[in-house]
Design an enzyme around this catalytic site. Structure first.
Site, short mmCIF file in Angstrom:
data_model
loop_
_atom_site.label_atom_id
_atom_site.label_comp_id
_atom_site.label_asym_id
_atom_site.label_seq_id
_atom_site.Cartn_x
_atom_site.Cartn_y
_atom_site.Cartn_z
CG ASP A 43 -0.52 1.95 6.26
OD1 ASP A 43 0.64 1.51 6.12
OD2 ASP A 43 -0.89 3.06 5.86
CD GLU A 101 -2.48 1.27 2.76
OE1 GLU A 101 -2.44 0.26 3.50
OE2 GLU A 101 -3.15 2.29 3.02
CG ASP A 119 -4.87 2.25 8.46
OD1 ASP A 119 -5.07 1.44 7.53
OD2 ASP A 119 -4.33 3.35 8.29
CG ASP A 147 -8.09 4.11 4.48
OD1 ASP A 147 -9.31 3.87 4.39
OD2 ASP A 147 -7.57 5.23 4.29
#
Ligand code: 0RA
Length: 667
Positions: free
Chosen positions: A522, A449, A524, A526
């Protein structure tokens, strides 16, 4: 012949008597044998239940449920109740005949004791009692007893109630006892998994829910109840129409072509049930869910081969006969299977039970192939004749799939011959940092990402075997789009070319240039979303990558705890809050904490050490555990019916949990 058999029986009986007498004398070799078998299971639980994590834990329930389901399949009892108790135990109650309690020849033990303490007793003392069996890997209830703190079995049979109890590891604690008269019949098994064996002993409502739902679809007419006494939840599963209900659930949010189709045949020795649903979307990879004796055959097998041949033949023959297509324009299997969801369930007599490999995941029985093929041709041909409009729509759809596929193949051939290689084909090269090795199986592709993390990953990688492909922004939702649009998308066309093994029905995992495809995002929301979008793509268009276990999720740490006086040398990475607490303790007073909000916050060395280096990283392999769950997650979470999605999320999850499911990566 008869006489000889009798003689043999008499000799057997006499030997049996002697053995029994000896058995009563003291602690005998039989006990030692039993204990060593139970110990064997405890030493290598993975061999019997797959693992000692949450999945292995739940296997204990599946083993017991399978036994009760066998009774129900054979017509004994139509209610099965699973209860998750407050003390962490689970009980499974059925209304079958009750496990036999008489002394079992050969061991001198009550039959129930044999069933719960001996391997390969299989519980099926003789074929006659069972025509078909749902039992899992032949380890039956014994694995459950061996890996539990206690197992209580209560049996109602022949007007009496009995009880037997095994303690930790399966040691007999209360020998079989008669409790008194009863009018009921059936068996209740209650067991508490041994916390010294499992990494978690927390039964998950969702896992049991999904398992019983699947069982209910496969075993028509049986009511399954799930009760969770820990939080007062309960649910009943019942599928009046069996696989017909199953296929409707799987395709709930898809745009369908025609109705769902259902056939069964209970008259032949091999009993077959089949449900089909064609959908409009370009779902390309194979969506065939196959079962043999209620066990999910992940690897397919002869029943699937027969099904593919049967459908292909029925559709082509009908189309040619009715002059919708010409003989020379025969449709390919891929063209016909595009957009098709199929569920096939065969029940084969226990004595023919022939699963390839120890895991029973592939059906090897040859007879199943021709039986399923003939069954499919006969029923589907008839169905097409009865539903002409649908048949013609279907064939048109197949023809357009064929046209797209032919065009793609021509383009590929042209590209291979080098004549028309366009610049666009090389777009990959400026983003991809390729691996040097040509040993494809050893190579790893990291899909990363963001460009900045991609940069760190490029400098921290093992250049020989690790390739880095950075992604910009969010990938396309492939559930919302057609195959053509997906191909036109820069990110996906890059991924397809990088992996180099085709796409959709033309995908061939053995051509993959990478043994592992690793998604690195990541930690998280997203990141989780990007993971699910990529997994959706792999699931829809490169499913064999997942079924072959080639897709992984990288797990970057969330924290780094360091000693303030020596931050460079004294530090520990932590992957979750439990790790964090442990790390704080280990470092002791004077610690500091780095919290990583994304991959980009780590430098190349840190990223390499924690997330990429084979020796020190954590990877999660993506596996498809349960087709219903996958389809639900994929089609409801990603599908275009927003209200269904909202409802599913509201009923089932906080968004956190979707996130944590991603970390567990059961697709
Ligand atoms: C062996 C033979 C018979 C029943 C069973 C096993 C049996 C096993 C389990 C496990 C859970 N519930 C069960 N119910 C029955 C049949 C014996 C007969 O002929 O009655």
């Amino acid at each position: 012949m008869m006489e000889e058999e009798n003689k043999a029986n008499i000799i057997d009986d006499a030997a049996e008597e002697r053995r029994r007498a000896k058995a009563e004398e003291s602690y005998t070799s039989k006990d030692i044998e039993v204990l060593s078998e139970l110990e064997g299971i405890r030493k290598r639980p993975g061999m019997y239940i797959g693992s000692t994590n949450s999945s292995g834990l739940h296997h204990l329930i599946w083993e017991i449920v399978a036994n009760s389901a066998d009774e129900a399949i054979n017509g004994f009892g139509s209610n099965i109740e699973v209860t998750l108790h407050k003390d962490g135990s689970c009980s499974v109650e059925d209304e079958g005949r009750g496990i036999p309690v008489d002394i079992h020849k050969g061991t001198g033990m009550p039959a129930v004791q044999v069933l719960f303490t001996r391997l390969h007793a299989g519980g099926k003392f003789s074929d006659k009692n069972y025509t078909t069996s749902a039992g899992l890997h032949g380890v039956g209830a014994t694995a459950t007893t061996a890996l539990s703190e206690y197992t209580d079995v209560t049996i109602c049979r022949g007007g009496k109630m009995y009880h037997i109890r095994f303690g930790q590891g399966g040691k007999l604690e209360v020998p079989l006892e008669e409790l008194g008269p009863t009018r009921k019949h059936g068996t209740t098994v209650r067991f508490k998994p041994d916390p010294t064996v499992f990494s978690t002993v927390d039964f998950k409502w969702d896992s049991v829910y999904n398992h019983l739902q699947e069982k209910a679809f496969l075993i028509r007419g049986v009511h399954f109840f799930l009760k969770d006494e820990r939080n007062k939840l309960q649910h009943e599963f019942y599928a009046e129409n069996g696989l017909h209900d199953y296929i409707d659930t799987l395709c709930a949010s898809k745009e369908r072509l025609g109705d769902s189709i259902y056939f069964d045949d209970n008259t032949s020795p091999i009993k077959i049930e089949l449900a089909l649903q064609w959908c409009q979307k370009d779902y390309n990879s194979d969506n065939i869910f196959s079962y043999a004796n209620s066990v999910h055959t992940f690897g397919g097998g002869t029943h699937v081969t027969g099904l593919k041949a049967g459908i292909t033949k029925a559709v082509n023959d009908w189309a040619i006969k009715n002059e919708v297509i010409k003989e020379k324009d025969k449709l390919g299997r891929e063209d016909i299977f595009e957009g098709l969801t199929a569920i096939i369930h065969v029940r084969i007599p226990q004595s023919n039970n022939e699963f390839e490999g120890q895991t029973k995941e592939i059906l090897g029985l040859q007879e199943a192939e021709s039986a399923v093929r003939e069954f499919t041709v006969k029923n589907l041909t008839y169905y097409l004749s009865e539903h002409k409009d649908f048949a013609i729509d279907l064939i048109h759809k197949c023809q357009s799939s064929k046209a797209v596929r032919d065009a793609a193949r021509k383009a590929k051939e042209a590209a291979r011959s080098g004549k028309t290689q366009k610049k666009a084909d090389f777009v990959i090269s400026d983003k991809l940092a390729a691996a040097q090795s040509k040993d494809y199986a050893e190579n790893e592709l990291f899909i990363v990402e963001g460009d900045s993390a991609g940069g760190s990953a490029k400098s921290g990688r093992d250049r020989l075997h690790q390739a880095i492909l950075p992604l910009r922004g969010k990938p396309l939702n492939t559930n919302d789009t057609t195959m053509e649009k997906m191909r036109a998308n820069a990110e996906f066309s890059t991924i397809i070319q990088t992996i180099g093994a085709g796409v959709g029905a033309d995908f061939d995992a053995s051509e993959s240039k990478y043994g592992k495809i690793i998604i690195m995002t990541d930690a998280d929301t997203d990141g989780a979303h990007i993971q699910i979008l990529l997994l959706t793509f792999f699931y829809n268009y490169m499913k064999p990558l997942i079924t072959n276990g080639m897709v992984y999720i990288a797990c970057p740490p969330l924290y780094r705890v360091y000693k303030k006086s020596d931050p460079k040398n004294k530090f520990i990475y932590a992957w979750d809050d439990a790790d964090l607490e442990e790390a704080k303790e280990k470092i002791g007073p004077g610690y500091g904490i780095n919290r990583y909000k994304g991959l980009g916050e780590m430098n190349a060395d840190q990223l390499a050490a924690t997330t990429m280096n084979k020796a020190t990283r954590k990877l999660l392999r993506v596996r498809i555990d349960d087709p219903i769950v996958v389809e639900k997650r994929i089609s409801v979470l990603m599908g275009n019916d927003a209200s269904l999605r909202k409802q599913w999320i509201e009923e089932n999850v906080k968004f956190d949990e979707v996130d944590s499911f991603m970390k567990e990566v059961k697709l």
